[in-house]
Design an enzyme around this catalytic site. Structure first.
Site, PDB file in Angstrom:
ATOM      1  CG  ASP B  53      -1.823   1.403   1.021  1.00 16.28           C
ATOM      2  OD1 ASP B  53      -1.697   2.396   0.362  1.00 16.28           O
ATOM      3  OD2 ASP B  53      -3.132   1.055   2.060  1.00 16.28           O
ATOM      4  CG  ASN B  82       0.459   1.081 -13.100  1.00 17.01           C
ATOM      5  OD1 ASN B  82      -0.466   2.335 -14.538  1.00 17.01           O
ATOM      6  ND2 ASN B  82      -0.694   0.962 -13.022  1.00 17.01           N
ATOM      7  CE1 TYR B 145      -3.911  10.796 -10.922  1.00 14.36           C
ATOM      8  CE2 TYR B 145      -4.168  12.093 -12.571  1.00 14.36           C
ATOM      9  CZ  TYR B 145      -3.688  11.022 -12.081  1.00 14.36           C
ATOM     10  OH  TYR B 145      -3.885   9.658 -13.255  1.00 14.36           O
TER      11      TYR B 145
HETATM   12  N1  LIG Z   1      -7.023   5.920 -15.794  1.00 13.42           N
HETATM   13  C1  LIG Z   1      -7.042   7.286 -16.681  1.00 13.42           C
HETATM   14  O1  LIG Z   1      -7.601   8.053 -17.615  1.00 13.42           O
HETATM   15  C2  LIG Z   1      -5.867   7.508 -17.034  1.00 13.42           C
HETATM   16  C3  LIG Z   1      -4.829   9.020 -17.361  1.00 13.42           C
HETATM   17  C4  LIG Z   1      -3.112   8.820 -17.271  1.00 13.42           C
HETATM   18  C5  LIG Z   1      -2.595   8.554 -16.103  1.00 13.42           C
HETATM   19  N2  LIG Z   1      -2.987   7.250 -15.214  1.00 13.42           N
HETATM   20  C6  LIG Z   1      -2.476   6.797 -14.782  1.00 13.42           C
HETATM   21  O2  LIG Z   1      -2.585   5.538 -15.022  1.00 13.42           O
HETATM   22  C7  LIG Z   1      -1.499   4.020 -13.364  1.00 13.42           C
HETATM   23  C8  LIG Z   1      -2.946   3.625 -13.911  1.00 13.42           C
HETATM   24  O3  LIG Z   1      -4.444   3.967 -13.606  1.00 13.42           O
HETATM   25  P1  LIG Z   1      -5.445   3.366 -14.548  1.00 13.42           P
HETATM   26  O4  LIG Z   1      -6.592   4.205 -14.281  1.00 13.42           O
HETATM   27  O5  LIG Z   1      -4.949   1.584 -14.199  1.00 13.42           O
HETATM   28  O6  LIG Z   1      -6.143   3.357 -12.416  1.00 13.42           O
HETATM   29  P2  LIG Z   1      -7.291   1.662 -11.878  1.00 13.42           P
HETATM   30  O7  LIG Z   1      -7.903   1.215 -12.719  1.00 13.42           O
HETATM   31  O8  LIG Z   1      -7.252   2.956 -10.707  1.00 13.42           O
HETATM   32  O9  LIG Z   1      -5.265   1.069 -11.239  1.00 13.42           O
HETATM   33  C9  LIG Z   1      -5.065   1.878 -11.030  1.00 13.42           C
HETATM   34  C10 LIG Z   1      -3.719   0.432  -9.691  1.00 13.42           C
HETATM   35  O10 LIG Z   1      -2.839   0.834  -8.521  1.00 13.42           O
HETATM   36  C11 LIG Z   1      -3.271   0.948  -7.343  1.00 13.42           C
HETATM   37  N3  LIG Z   1      -3.019   1.373  -6.296  1.00 13.42           N
HETATM   38  C12 LIG Z   1      -4.004   2.361  -5.781  1.00 13.42           C
HETATM   39  N4  LIG Z   1      -3.875   3.589  -4.603  1.00 13.42           N
HETATM   40  C13 LIG Z   1      -2.835   2.460  -4.603  1.00 13.42           C
HETATM   41  C14 LIG Z   1      -1.779   2.469  -3.160  1.00 13.42           C
HETATM   42  N5  LIG Z   1      -2.258   2.851  -2.444  1.00 13.42           N
HETATM   43  N6  LIG Z   1      -1.694   1.014  -2.938  1.00 13.42           N
HETATM   44  C15 LIG Z   1      -0.737   0.396  -3.888  1.00 13.42           C
HETATM   45  N7  LIG Z   1      -1.139   0.593  -5.205  1.00 13.42           N
HETATM   46  C16 LIG Z   1      -2.295   1.095  -5.643  1.00 13.42           C
HETATM   47  C17 LIG Z   1      -4.860   0.154  -7.795  1.00 13.42           C
HETATM   48  O11 LIG Z   1      -4.694  -0.591  -6.261  1.00 13.42           O
HETATM   49  P3  LIG Z   1      -6.488  -1.159  -6.211  1.00 13.42           P
HETATM   50  O12 LIG Z   1      -6.873  -2.577  -7.471  1.00 13.42           O
HETATM   51  O13 LIG Z   1      -6.551  -1.299  -4.409  1.00 13.42           O
HETATM   52  O14 LIG Z   1      -6.969   0.040  -6.276  1.00 13.42           O
HETATM   53  C18 LIG Z   1      -4.179  -0.136  -8.990  1.00 13.42           C
HETATM   54  O15 LIG Z   1      -4.057  -1.557  -9.507  1.00 13.42           O
HETATM   55  C19 LIG Z   1      -2.558   5.166 -12.605  1.00 13.42           C
HETATM   56  O16 LIG Z   1      -0.603   6.482 -12.709  1.00 13.42           O
HETATM   57  C20 LIG Z   1      -3.273   6.280 -12.740  1.00 13.42           C
HETATM   58  O17 LIG Z   1      -2.670   7.421 -12.466  1.00 13.42           O
HETATM   59  C21 LIG Z   1      -4.746   6.989 -15.396  1.00 13.42           C
END
Ligand SMILES: NC(=O)c1ccc[n+]([C@@H]2O[C@H](COP(=O)([O-])OP(=O)(O)OC[C@H]3O[C@@H](n4cnc5c(N)ncnc54)[C@H](OP(=O)(O)O)[C@@H]3O)[C@@H](O)[C@H]2O)c1
Lengths: 246, 236
Positions: B53, B82, B145
């Site tokens: 975490d 990531n 963020y």
């Molecule tokens: N989606 C978008 O539009 C977008 C755009 C630009 C950048 N990003 C970036 O891409 C990356 C992946 O995002 P995503 O869209 O795939 O989001 P997501 O579906 O919410 O997945 C996020 C991942 O990070 C984990 N996570 C969250 N909080 C955490 C914590 N406190 N400790 C450890 N792990 C944690 C989550 O675990 P849990 O399953 O437990 O929540 C999940 O495995 C992130 O860095 C995000 O900022 C996303």
């Protein structure tokens, strides 16, 4: 009487900002780790800005001492050397003082209605380049820069302007401690000059201030040729650092 | 020798899509917030997992370090940091807690992990990839963020030079992707959400960015659809 909140007002750029604010008739509340010389119209609040609990304990008193016409988040620390040579604990403290605490202060002031007109975040010229040899410092200053840009519109809706200041090297004790051996102190800007530019920009609702012509050119070069300028920074700073300092 | 990869935040969204793409060709260590039992079913078979975490940066890095030791890995070919999270809100109402967690999870934990992983990456002349966001230039609706992602960008710009010749460092800034992140963040993108890239598409774009060796790489919104149709057209 007009009131201003300033973090890190006892040294360097903060000291120059405090003096300037006092000259211009402000009552200054300065938040520092160690306090500072007593002056009329200046109230010192002691708080370790790297310590979350201390920040939470002290904030109510700081808010109660307002409302402030303006607040300048100036307190900052540095850590120079190879990234892996700086203990994690020092990295985390640096992030707290330079990045987390200014954001926490800003939202607390906004929520309490304790800032009436202006906020100024002090970032760094490194925002326009990169800063090998001060990776965590650079990261923390980029946090502040992006936050200031992001909140400009939403805070304006509450009547508060947000200015991002990106000063280059300033002639302070901190700069001296972190510069590579043999660096030329004469090329750093006097703190009074930077303070004037920053305060004028803040009161003038300006979005961005980079004090001085040299730093402005450097920012432009960094914006145009980021990779090249960052490599020059590596040569000028990282390759010449002989030890980690935090 | 099969390459060894670490992907953080691989229990959902983009991280999970990347893990699935890589599972056949590499040994994986995946992380997330939740316990293994809760996520086991969705992870690629054979992938190692450790709960880390990132709201406690030091503990998270320690957990990853422990997992590497238990696996007996002394080298890592690629680490993709990531994991990320944030809150969509008016920044004038954001709590101190929300700011702190956002900075800890997205930035402080990445710093702690980068320090921990350096010797492992160095042993393999490996690569460290940070996942940022196109929001890193500042965003009114997710100010803290966006700020945390700017911090990652600053970290990457410095480390890429500091570690040149030892470990390659890249940052990739993906655009809006249809993952659970938006809902977790309390953000409803509305109809435009239907145009967001699929996580598999973003994962593929991130891999292409990694292969290019460039940094920073931005994967802008409008380009997803355009790039997909262009490559199809070029191949005809
Ligand atoms: N989606 C978008 O539009 C977008 C755009 C630009 C950048 N990003 C970036 O891409 C990356 C992946 O995002 P995503 O869209 O795939 O989001 P997501 O579906 O919410 O997945 C996020 C991942 O990070 C984990 N996570 C969250 N909080 C955490 C914590 N406190 N400790 C450890 N792990 C944690 C989550 O675990 P849990 O399953 O437990 O929540 C999940 O495995 C992130 O860095 C995000 O900022 C996303």
């Amino acid at each position: 009487m007009k009131r201003a909140l300033l973090t890190g007002g006892s040294n360097g750029l903060g000291r120059a900002l405090a003096d300037l604010l006092l000259q211009r008739g402000y009552q200054v509340v300065s938040v520092d780790r160690s306090g500072g010389a007593a002056q009329p119209a200046m109230l010192h609040v002691t708080c370790d800005l790297a310590d979350r609990h201390a920040v939470d304990r002290t904030l109510p008193a700081i808010l109660a001492a307002g409302p402030y016409e303006l607040a300048i988040f100036n307190a900052g620390a540095s850590a120079t050397g190879r990234f892996e040579d700086i203990p994690l604990d020092a990295c985390l403290r640096l992030l707290a003082v330079n990045a987390e605490t200014p954001l926490v202060f800003a939202t607390a002031l906004m929520q309490a209605g304790a800032v009436e007109r202006h906020l100024c975040f002090i970032s760094s010229l490194s925002h326009f380049t990169g800063y090998p040899g001060a990776a965590v410092y650079a990261a923390s200053k980029d946090v502040v820069a992006a936050y200031a840009k992001g909140v400009r519109k939403p805070f304006a809706a509450h009547g508060v302007s947000v200015t991002l200041a990106c000063p280059g090297p300033i002639r302070t004790a901190q700069a001296e401690r972190h510069a590579p051996p043999g660096a030329d102190a004469a090329r750093r800007m006097p703190p009074e000059q930077a303070a004037r530019a920053i305060l004028d920009a803040t009161l003038g609702h300006r979005r961005l201030v980079i004090p001085g012509a040299g730093p402005k050119l450097f920012a432009l070069a960094g914006w145009l040729f980021p990779a090249f300028v960052t490599r020059q920074m590596k040569r000028l700073i990282f390759d010449r650092l002989d030890e980690a300092v935090w | 020798m099969r390459s060894r990869l670490l992907i953080t935040g691989a229990t959902a969204g983009i991280g999970l899509a990347m893990a699935r793409r890589r599972a056949a060709g590499a040994d994986l260590l995946l992380t997330g917030r939740q316990e293994h039992a809760a996520v086991r079913d969705r992870l690629p078979p054979g992938a190692a997992y450790v709960a880390a975490d990132q709201s406690s940066p030091e503990a998270a890095a320690g957990a990853v370090r422990g997992a590497l030791d238990r696996l007996g890995w002394d080298r890592l070919d690629l680490a993709v940091l990531n994991a990320g999270a944030g809150h969509a809100l008016d920044p004038a109402t954001e709590s101190a807690q929300s700011i702190r967690v956002t900075l800890d999870v997205n930035l402080a934990a990445a710093i702690a992990l980068a320090q921990t992983l350096l010797p492992f990456l160095e042993n393999a002349s490996g690569k460290l990839v940070l996942v940022g966001s196109t929001a890193h230039r500042g965003a009114p609706g997710f100010a803290s963020y966006a700020a945390s992602k700017a911090g990652l960008d600053g970290l990457a710009r410095a480390l890429r030079e500091e570690w040149r010749g030892r470990v390659a460092v890249q940052i990739v800034h993906p655009g809006p992707t249809a993952t659970g992140m938006h809902e977790k963040a309390g953000h409803d993108p509305g109809p435009i959400g239907r145009m967001f890239a699929r996580p598999e598409t973003t994962a593929a774009r991130i891999e292409a960015a990694i292969a290019s060796g460039r940094s920073p790489v931005t994967i802008p919104f409008a380009r997803y659809a355009a790039a997909d149709s262009l490559t199809t057209w070029m191949k005809r």
